[in-house]
Design a protein around this motif. Structure first.
Motif, PDB file in Angstrom:
ATOM      1  N   UNK A 181      -6.214   8.985  -2.748  1.00 25.20           N
ATOM      2  CA  UNK A 181      -5.807   8.002  -3.744  1.00 25.20           C
ATOM      3  C   UNK A 181      -4.623   7.213  -3.201  1.00 25.20           C
ATOM      4  N   UNK A 182      -4.482   6.010  -3.752  1.00 21.04           N
ATOM      5  CA  UNK A 182      -3.390   5.136  -3.290  1.00 21.04           C
ATOM      6  C   UNK A 182      -3.115   4.088  -4.352  1.00 21.04           C
ATOM      7  N   UNK A 183      -1.960   3.433  -4.201  1.00 17.40           N
ATOM      8  CA  UNK A 183      -1.610   2.312  -5.052  1.00 17.40           C
ATOM      9  C   UNK A 183      -1.625   1.025  -4.257  1.00 17.40           C
ATOM     10  N   UNK A 234       5.512   4.297   1.246  1.00 16.88           N
ATOM     11  CA  UNK A 234       4.731   3.238   1.887  1.00 16.88           C
ATOM     12  C   UNK A 234       3.825   3.843   2.960  1.00 16.88           C
ATOM     13  N   UNK A 235       2.615   3.336   3.008  1.00 20.23           N
ATOM     14  CA  UNK A 235       1.632   3.834   3.982  1.00 20.23           C
ATOM     15  C   UNK A 235       1.023   2.663   4.730  1.00 20.23           C
ATOM     16  N   UNK A 236       0.767   2.872   6.007  1.00 19.37           N
ATOM     17  CA  UNK A 236       0.112   1.837   6.797  1.00 19.37           C
ATOM     18  C   UNK A 236      -1.382   1.809   6.544  1.00 19.37           C
ATOM     19  N   UNK A 237      -1.996   2.983   6.343  1.00 19.50           N
ATOM     20  CA  UNK A 237      -3.409   3.050   6.052  1.00 19.50           C
ATOM     21  C   UNK A 237      -3.701   4.322   5.291  1.00 19.50           C
ATOM     22  N   UNK A 242       0.864  -1.176   0.000  1.00 19.20           N
ATOM     23  CA  UNK A 242       0.000   0.000   0.000  1.00 19.20           C
ATOM     24  C   UNK A 242       0.906   1.233   0.000  1.00 19.20           C
ATOM     25  N   UNK A 243       0.780   2.078  -1.040  1.00 19.16           N
ATOM     26  CA  UNK A 243       1.642   3.262  -1.187  1.00 19.16           C
ATOM     27  C   UNK A 243       0.764   4.480  -1.417  1.00 19.16           C
ATOM     28  N   UNK A 244       1.296   5.590  -0.893  1.00 18.77           N
ATOM     29  CA  UNK A 244       0.623   6.881  -1.028  1.00 18.77           C
ATOM     30  C   UNK A 244       1.680   7.921  -1.387  1.00 18.77           C
TER      31      UNK A 244
END
Length: 911
Positions: free
Chosen positions: A880-882, A871-874, A865-867
């Motif tokens: 938007x996110x990948x 890298x993003x936890x939530x 999960x990336x923003x």
């Protein structure tokens, strides 16, 4: 030889101790430091040989300096000695500490090994004990099986022996008949031979003229030849003539002048009378008769005398005999042999049918009700399975004459909802305190009392009001004459009030209503009357036929009106009984007293019960050793309508059982044994019907259904035990089963604990405590014993325990929804879903469900999960996110990702 220390010699010569030590060493003396001791002469010689010049006065040290040097040297020596001694003590202490540490460690290791060895020994002992118990149980089961097999074989041998005896008897009868027939034929042949001999003798004798008989007189027979015409001289057909087994004497030649009866010369005609042996003595031509031979002893018949066949007149056949189907009544728990006799088929046919159905059964094995019904259907028979509990003895009309009947006290039962003041009302009538002795103020069993009011005795039965004691209320209504329904004026009609009314209606006893607690604030007797009318009880004040009385057990208001109403209702019934007969009645309650044994409370309904009478109640029998009334006083007899406690039963009979006095102990023991045997066969049949196949075990193991709690129940009285069992049976048991492996009345014994230990069961006691070594045994075996005094607390704990065995339910919570808007392809990661969080939140590692056109395509987890290239936890909603999914690359634009989490929730028992 004088010795001096080095520092003394140095002081004497005005030298330093170091210089003196050096010189002494050069001279070969043993001197290591200033404290060393050497020979004074040798030291003087060594110093003098060294040519040491005497110091000049200018360079010689002063006496003060020499003294200081000497003191310093002495202090140094002492310090060195002390240091050496401290070093030695420190080394010794270190060695001692190391030794102590090693000893402690060795001791700890030894204790640890001992504990480990003891634990292993205990475990091995427990394992061996369990194996021994298992082997003992196995051997006992094998012994029982062998005993049953031997019994079956013995019965088979007996059947074969009976068949052989019957066949031997039939063969003996046939042989006797044959011998009798041969004897008859021999006698016939012998008689024929005798007749032939007589005929030969007659032919050889001279003829005598015979006088003509007078008119009307028949001529006398001259012999057998005169009775019948001469026989045909031709030879008879083979097998048709008489059989001669002995050759007659040869006749002599006749003299001249004698002729044969035929008148021919030279020829004789022999006539053989085959019926001569069958004529009675004295008959014509018979022995002893006129013209016959001498009297002969009749031939003795051999063999067994044949039985005379009695002619039976067949009863006329009914017109509907060919179309009517009789229903066979089969007792529950019947054996294979009994079922075959009931169905009218052979025992081998029943066994073959059971084998075809996959059930192996012996001749004496009890069959469950389901198997009996299947056999009846297979043989096209209509049956009705009868249980011992269903065969309730109907009220017997003894036909007592009116002159022997006497008025008896009425039996009044007090029923109603819990905590509506039933016991307090009876307490006010008896002017004693009964409620204080009840646990939680709730009546736990039936109390039977007798109260005399103005010389008029009335027997009262106090029943519990808690919902668990339904059976006890029904039993109280069935043995009573009048039912008093107690309803609280401030509480109104409750569920157990309605149930009590239904029991009284089912028993067909007259009712009256006592509206209690009229002294309390908020009491509304009119409301109670209105609610009672909804149950079909119309007050007499309102034009109905049910008497309502307002009372207060606390203040005593209305008690006189209540008792007067009871007397009026009893007088209208004209209650009478015959006291001069064998006693009979009903068991109100029973318990097992540690000091007195089985104590049974009975209500006499007919006759007079006396000490020494033999009586039977269900599967138990006894002889009255002592009787006590409701007050505890010893009595010698009890009349109808009187409740008493009796001692002398061999066990604890069930409450509600009918009892009766019989002739003697033997009759009582026989009748009770028959009843016990029937109940035991029914129990064995029920147990055999609860067998589980391997397929059922496998299915239950897959679905997680093989769970349950094993229980051992003990109570103070049989009525409470019955209520306890009924309430446990009402608990939901679809997934968790409460299996009652043993019940009993009395204290918790060591055998109960051992049974619970072998079955992994919990012991529940109701108003009882462990006796003897039961507590120590329970601690040793790890068995839990729970004692209760109020029934609903026990039920709540049991329900909580059953809920604890339920598997937690897995609940799914949707935490976010993601919409895939664009696909990015990366050689290292694969397809990256450019997504927009429309609802909730998405977390890395969460479970996700990919939905395409309303269809679930794949269920996986979020691997990355990336923003904004980080890298993003939530990622929350509106961003938007990948997203990269684990083990799935076929993501397309427009797909919807449902992000969810699962959690386990404790479940509750449901019906």
């Amino acid at each position: 030889m004088a010795e001096k220390r080095v520092f003394e010699i140095a002081k004497q010569h005005g030298l330093s101790s170091k210089e003196v030590v050096t010189r002494l060493k050069e001279a070969g003396l043993d001197a290591s430091n200033a404290a060393s001791v050497v020979d004074a002469d040798a030291a003087e010689k060594a110093l003098s040989n060294g040519g040491a010049a005497s110091p000049s006065p200018k360079s010689a040290p002063s006496k003060r300096a020499q003294r200081a040097a000497e003191e310093k040297a002495q202090v140094d020596a002492e310090k060195a000695a002390a240091k050496a001694q401290a070093a030695e003590e420190k080394a010794a202490a270190k060695v001692q500490a190391a030794a102590d540490k090693e000893a402690a460690k060795a001791l700890a290791d030894e204790e640890k090994e001992a504990v480990k060895a003891q634990a292993a020994a205990d475990k091995q002992t427990a394992k061996l004990q369990a194996a021994a118990d298992k082997e003992a149980a196995k051997l006992q089961a094998a012994a029982a099986k062998e005993a049953e097999k031997a019994k079956a074989e013995e019965e088979t041998v007996l059947v074969a022996q009976a068949r052989a005896d019957a066949q031997a008897e039939a063969d003996a009868n046939a042989a006797a008949a044959k011998a009798e027939e041969e004897t008859a034929q021999a006698a016939k042949a012998q008689a024929a031979a005798q007749a032939a001999s007589e005929a030969t003798a007659t032919a050889a004798a001279p003829t005598t003229p015979t006088a003509k008989p007078a008119d009307g007189v028949a001529p006398a027979a001259d012999g057998p030849e005169a009775a019948k015409p001469p026989a045909d001289p031709d030879k008879p057909a083979p097998g048709k003539g008489p059989r001669i087994i002995s050759r007659p004497e040869r006749p002599t030649r006749a003299s001249k002048g004698e002729s044969s009866p035929g008148g021919g010369a030279g020829k004789r005609r022999v006539v053989i009378d085959s019926q001569a042996a069958r004529r009675g003595p004295g008959g014509p031509g018979g022995p002893g008769g006129p013209g016959g031979g001498p009297m002969r002893r009749p031939t003795r018949r051999r063999g067994r005398r044949r039985r005379e066949v009695l002619e039976e007149v067949a009863a006329p056949i009914a017109e509907d005999a060919h179309t009517r189907t009789d229903v066979a009544r089969i007792r529950s728990g019947s054996t294979v042999k009994d079922v075959a006799e009931y169905l009218g088929v052979g025992t081998p046919d029943v066994i073959k049918k059971l084998m075809s159905l996959g059930e192996m059964a012996t001749l004496t094995q009890s069959l469950p009700d389901e198997a009996i019904q299947v056999l009846a259907d297979e043989f096209d028979k209509k049956i009705e399975i009868v249980h011992a509990a269903d065969e309730v003895e109907e009220a017997v009309d003894y036909g007592d004459a009116d002159e022997v009947l006497q008025t008896r006290p009425p039996v009044v039962v007090i029923m109603g909802h819990v905590d509506h003041g039933k016991t307090s009302l009876l307490d006010a009538i008896r002017e004693t305190s009964v409620t204080e002795g009840e646990a939680g103020g709730i009546t736990q069993h039936i109390g039977a009392y007798q109260v005399a009011i103005d010389g008029y005795p009335i027997t009262f039965l106090d029943t519990p009001g808690h919902e668990a004691f339904t059976a006890m209320r029904a039993r109280g209504a069935q043995v009573t004459d009048i039912a008093v329904i107690v309803v609280a004026a401030d509480d109104g009609v409750k569920p157990q009030t309605k149930e009590a009314v239904d029991h009284a209606k089912a028993a067909g006893v007259p009712m009256l209503v006592a509206v209690n607690k009229i002294d309390k604030e908020g009491a509304d007797p009119t409301r109670a009357r209105t609610e009672m009318t909804q149950l079909g009880l119309q007050p007499s004040d309102w034009g109905g036929d049910i008497e309502f009385v307002d009372v207060s057990a606390k203040t005593g208001d209305g008690l006189a009106d209540l008792l007067e109403t009871i007397q009026v209702v009893a007088d209208l019934q004209e209650l009478k009984a015959n006291p001069d007969a064998d006693a009979s009645g009903v068991v109100i309650e029973s318990k097992l007293d540690p000091g007195r044994g089985p104590v049974v409370t009975v209500l006499i309904q007919r006759g007079t019960l006396e000490v020494g009478d033999a009586l039977v109640a269900g599967a138990h029998w006894g002889k009255v050793r002592a009787m006590h009334d409701y007050a505890g006083d010893k009595v010698s007899d009890a009349v109808p309508g009187e409740p008493v406690e009796i001692l002398g039963f061999d066990g604890v009979p069930d409450a509600g059982e009918s009892f009766r006095v019989v002739e003697n102990d033997r009759t009582a023991r026989t009748q009770a044994g028959e009843r016990a045997h029937r109940l035991k066969t029914e129990m064995l049949a029920r147990r055999s019907g609860r067998k589980v196949s391997f397929e059922d075990v496998f299915k239950r193991a897959q679905t997680g259904e093989v769970k349950g709690i094993q229980l051992v129940l003990k109570a103070d009285v049989s009525g409470s035990l019955e209520a306890f069992e009924d309430e446990i049976a009402k608990l939901p048991q679809q997934e968790i089963q409460a299996n009652i492996i043993h019940t009993g009345v009395g204290g918790i014994t060591e055998s109960d604990v051992m049974l619970a230990s072998a079955s992994d069961a919990v012991v529940l006691g109701f108003n009882v405590r462990p006796v003897g070594d039961a507590t120590a045994t329970a601690e040793r075996e790890g068995v839990e014993i729970r004692a209760y005094s109020i029934i609903y607390k026990a039920l709540d704990d049991l329900r909580d325990a059953m809920q604890g065995l339920l598997e937690p339910e897995e609940v799914e919570d949707t935490i976010g929804t993601v919409e895939v808007r664009q696909i990015f392809r990366a050689s290292r990661l694969g397809n990256i879903a450019g997504s927009y969080v429309t609802d909730g939140v998405v977390r890395r590692g969460s479970k996700v469900r990919l939905v395409r056109d309303g269809t679930v395509i794949y269920d996986t987890t979020i691997g990355s999960l990336r923003r904004v290239n980080e890298d993003a936890r939530e990622v929350a909603a509106g961003f938007e996110c990948g997203i990269v999914l684990d083990n799935f690359q076929d993501v397309k634009e427009g797909d919807v990702l449902e992000v969810y989490e699962t959690r386990h929730v404790e479940r509750e028992l449901t019906v």
